[in-house]
Design a protein around this motif. Structure first.
Motif, PDB file in Angstrom:
ATOM      1  N   ASP A 107     -12.755   1.740 -17.350  1.00  0.00           N
ATOM      2  CA  ASP A 107     -13.257   2.438 -16.173  1.00  0.00           C
ATOM      3  C   ASP A 107     -12.949   1.599 -14.923  1.00  0.00           C
ATOM      4  OD1 ASP A 107     -14.300   4.050 -18.111  1.00  0.00           O
ATOM      5  OD2 ASP A 107     -16.408   3.614 -17.665  1.00  0.00           O
ATOM      6  N   SER A 108     -12.900   2.255 -13.774  1.00  0.00           N
ATOM      7  CA  SER A 108     -12.643   1.532 -12.526  1.00  0.00           C
ATOM      8  C   SER A 108     -13.728   0.498 -12.252  1.00  0.00           C
ATOM      9  CB  SER A 108     -12.533   2.513 -11.355  1.00  0.00           C
ATOM     10  OG  SER A 108     -13.660   3.376 -11.308  1.00  0.00           O
ATOM     11  N   THR A 109     -14.960   0.801 -12.614  1.00  0.00           N
ATOM     12  CA  THR A 109     -16.049  -0.151 -12.383  1.00  0.00           C
ATOM     13  C   THR A 109     -15.892  -1.395 -13.245  1.00  0.00           C
ATOM     14  OG1 THR A 109     -17.370   1.118 -13.967  1.00  0.00           O
ATOM     15  CG2 THR A 109     -17.712   1.592 -11.625  1.00  0.00           C
TER      16      THR A 109
ATOM     17  N   ARG B 120     -11.791   6.406  -8.376  1.00  0.00           N
ATOM     18  CA  ARG B 120     -12.752   6.297  -9.471  1.00  0.00           C
ATOM     19  C   ARG B 120     -12.178   6.962 -10.705  1.00  0.00           C
ATOM     20  NH1 ARG B 120     -19.073   8.365  -9.311  1.00  0.00           N
ATOM     21  NH2 ARG B 120     -19.681   7.526 -11.369  1.00  0.00           N
TER      22      ARG B 120
ATOM     23  N   TYR C 294     -11.840   6.682 -15.374  1.00  0.00           N
ATOM     24  CA  TYR C 294     -12.478   6.267 -16.615  1.00  0.00           C
ATOM     25  C   TYR C 294     -11.410   5.954 -17.658  1.00  0.00           C
ATOM     26  CZ  TYR C 294     -16.433   8.421 -14.269  1.00  0.00           C
ATOM     27  OH  TYR C 294     -17.389   8.749 -13.343  1.00  0.00           O
TER      28      TYR C 294
END
Length: 366
Positions: free
Chosen positions: A334-336, A309, A311
């Protein structure tokens, strides 16, 4: 004399790293006679006009004998206990030795986090610069009493190379129990000393090994440190501690490593060597070729998966299909956000997601 040796001999700002085996023994802790000789060699270099920062190993070794330990501890708690005893003894020994020359010693304990975090990095830099301006000798060691296995430098060779970059050193001198780099293990048979390393081609056929009973380094760590220093534009001399006077004098002993012709910028050096990787981007073979060989920006189309995770603005590692790290860089998303971008061409993404995942200016091949 080679250009690297000339630069080392003439260097005005020098970092000298001293290995555990040069200062301590399993039976008696700190060898004060050997430490005094090293201090004398360092004092001679300073009297000749150079600023010297000392990176001293030996805290764990210095704490073993007082605690009744007969072999280097393996568990973290015992290592930290030995370091807490040994750091005090080591700092006192250096202070007493340099007091013979009217010099004051300042102990500086650093952790990997002090290099990974830019604000900590600047604070350490200011401390070392101020110690030098006040005429004190800075003796640096890893803060073993608080370091965990996950945040350790691994050895003080790497720490010394990072300190050389931190203080803008003109040369790094690594002193240990070996005369220099050999093309094999001289303890196991005939081996020739490699006098000069101008490029990686000079390392063809060289076989290196691990550290000894008191240290965590070894020739592999010294080669890694030399490469790290070379990236910072710092030439390196690897020599035996018993030859310290010669190493700190004309520098004609041991193995000299040339600095790379064009040093990495401070930002790229930090990305490659100092910053912690917050996550991993797994790349296909085409993307590996683009970022590692052609120094191109990384696009979403070449990423197969993401681990961790992170950013936008964090440093990430880029790994190829073989599992080997090919590059490191500052990620833009970001990873998301990346999860929905993987494998997609730039033209298929919304306009706000068409920036490179890692721009070429923020990327360093490993």
């Amino acid at each position: 004399m080679s250009p690297a040796r000339q630069a080392i001999s003439a260097a005005r700002r020098v970092v000298v790293k001293i290995g555990s085996s040069a200062l301590t023994s399993l039976e008696g802790g700190i060898d004060l006679a050997r430490l005094d000789k090293l201090a004398e060699a360092i004092e001679a270099r300073m009297a000749a006009g150079s600023d010297v920062v000392v990176v001293s190993s030996g805290a764990i070794g210095a704490g073993m004998a007082p605690l009744g330990l007969t072999r280097r501890p393996q568990d973290l708690a015992t290592k930290q206990a030995a370091a807490s005893v040994g750091q005090l003894a080591l700092a006192h020994a250096w202070g007493t030795s340099f007091a013979r020359f009217g010099r004051t010693v300042g102990q500086v304990l650093l952790s990997a986090d002090d290099f990974a975090r830019r604000e900590h990095h600047r604070n350490a830099q200011r401390t070392l610069d101020r110690l030098r301006s006040l005429g004190a000798v800075a003796v640096v060691n890893e803060n073993d009493t608080v370091a965990t296995e996950e945040i350790r430098f691994g050895d003080n060779d790497r720490l010394a190379a990072l300190v050389a970059h931190l203080v803008g050193a003109d040369a790094l001198i690594l002193l240990s129990d070996v005369e220099g780099l050999f093309d094999g293990d001289p303890r196991k048979g005939p081996a020739a000393l490699v006098r000069e390393v101008r490029s990686t081609a000079d390392l063809d056929g060289v076989i290196v090994g691990a550290g000894g009973a008191l240290g965590t380094g070894g020739m592999a760590s010294k080669l890694s440190a030399a490469r790290l220093a070379a990236d910072a534009g710092v030439p390196v001399l690897l020599a035996a501690a018993t030859s310290a006077a010669d190493a700190l004098g004309e520098g004609l002993v041991g193995t000299a490593f040339a600095a790379r012709p064009i040093r990495l910028s401070a930002r790229k050096f930090w990305v490659r060597h100092a910053a912690d990787a917050s996550g991993t981007l797994h790349l296909d073979a085409g993307a590996v070729s683009a970022v590692a060989q052609r120094r191109r920006s990384l696009l979403a189309a070449g990423i197969t998966s993401v681990t961790g995770r992170f950013y936008g603005g964090d440093v990430v590692a880029m790994v190829g299909p073989d599992g080997v790290v090919a590059a490191r860089g500052v990620v833009a998303y970001d990873s998301t956000e990346l999860e929905g971008m993987l494998g997609r061409s730039t033209s298929d993404l919304p306009s706000e997601l068409q920036r490179p995942v890692v721009h070429a200016d923020d990327l360093v091949a490993v």
